[in-house]
Design a protein around this motif. Structure first.
Motif: not given
Length: 207
Positions: A158-163, A175-187
């Protein structure tokens, strides 16, 4: 309590349990982590830490966040996962970064999904509203030290790629790339309460 390999729902078929780690687990968890440092770009750490260093890392994490270990029926560590701060400033308290490592011979048995499912449940109970992952990413699909499996794993959960940062990390003479993924949880609340401690939610592991 076990969780299935993707959704984190209970299931006994995989034959392992998840518990809160302690600093005494340092040797077993370092044995899992060592091949990732020496042979892969999954972690950008170059040198394998010592046991005492690793022990201190576990203790430091447990001061604020859950640190979980999955172990087999005979007590063998199969993997571990933990949370850490997204950023040191107070305003970021309700967002965390997750890390996970599974033993090389334990892949494909639901360990990763179980650890993440349980970790997310504890973090939500603490009051966390956002979980993130910082993931090493190979520019090509034929890299000998890194695949894109981690992005696929997080996407399934359920994570989404954001950067994405391009060629920002160097290891194994490439050389390597780095990606950020996020998932909203809770309220989210207009007036969020301070996060609970790992000790205050540890009882959920027995439910």
């Amino acid at each position: 309590m076990q969780r299935d390999r993707v959704t984190g729902e209970p299931g006994e078929k995989d034959g392992f349990r998840i518990r809160m780690a302690t600093p005494d687990d340092a040797g077993a968890l370092l044995a899992i982590y060592t091949p990732y440092v020496r042979d892969t770009a999954i972690t950008f750490e170059w040198d394998v830490p010592g046991v005492e260093d690793f022990r201190a890392r576990i203790a430091h994490t447990l001061e604020r966040y859950p640190y979980l270990v999955a172990e087999s029926a005979d007590g063998c560590a199969l993997g571990y996962a933990y949370a850490g701060p997204l950023h040191a400033r107070k305003s970021y308290d309700w967002a965390v970064e997750l890390s996970i490592y599974v033993a090389q011979d334990a892949h494909g048995h639901g360990v990763g999904g179980a650890l993440y499912g349980t970790l997310e449940r504890l973090l939500v109970a603490m009051g966390v509203t956002s979980v993130t992952a910082c993931i090493a990413y190979p520019p090509t699909t034929d890299d000998p030290h890194l695949t894109r499996a981690s992005v696929e794993f997080h996407t399934h959960l359920g994570f989404e790629w954001v950067g994405r940062f391009h060629a920002c990390a160097y290891k194994f003479d490439r050389w390597y790339d780095m990606v950020w993924m996020e998932k909203p949880v809770g309220t989210r609340s207009d007036r969020p309460l301070p996060l609970k401690t790992p000790a205050q939610v540890a009882g959920l592991l027995d439910r």
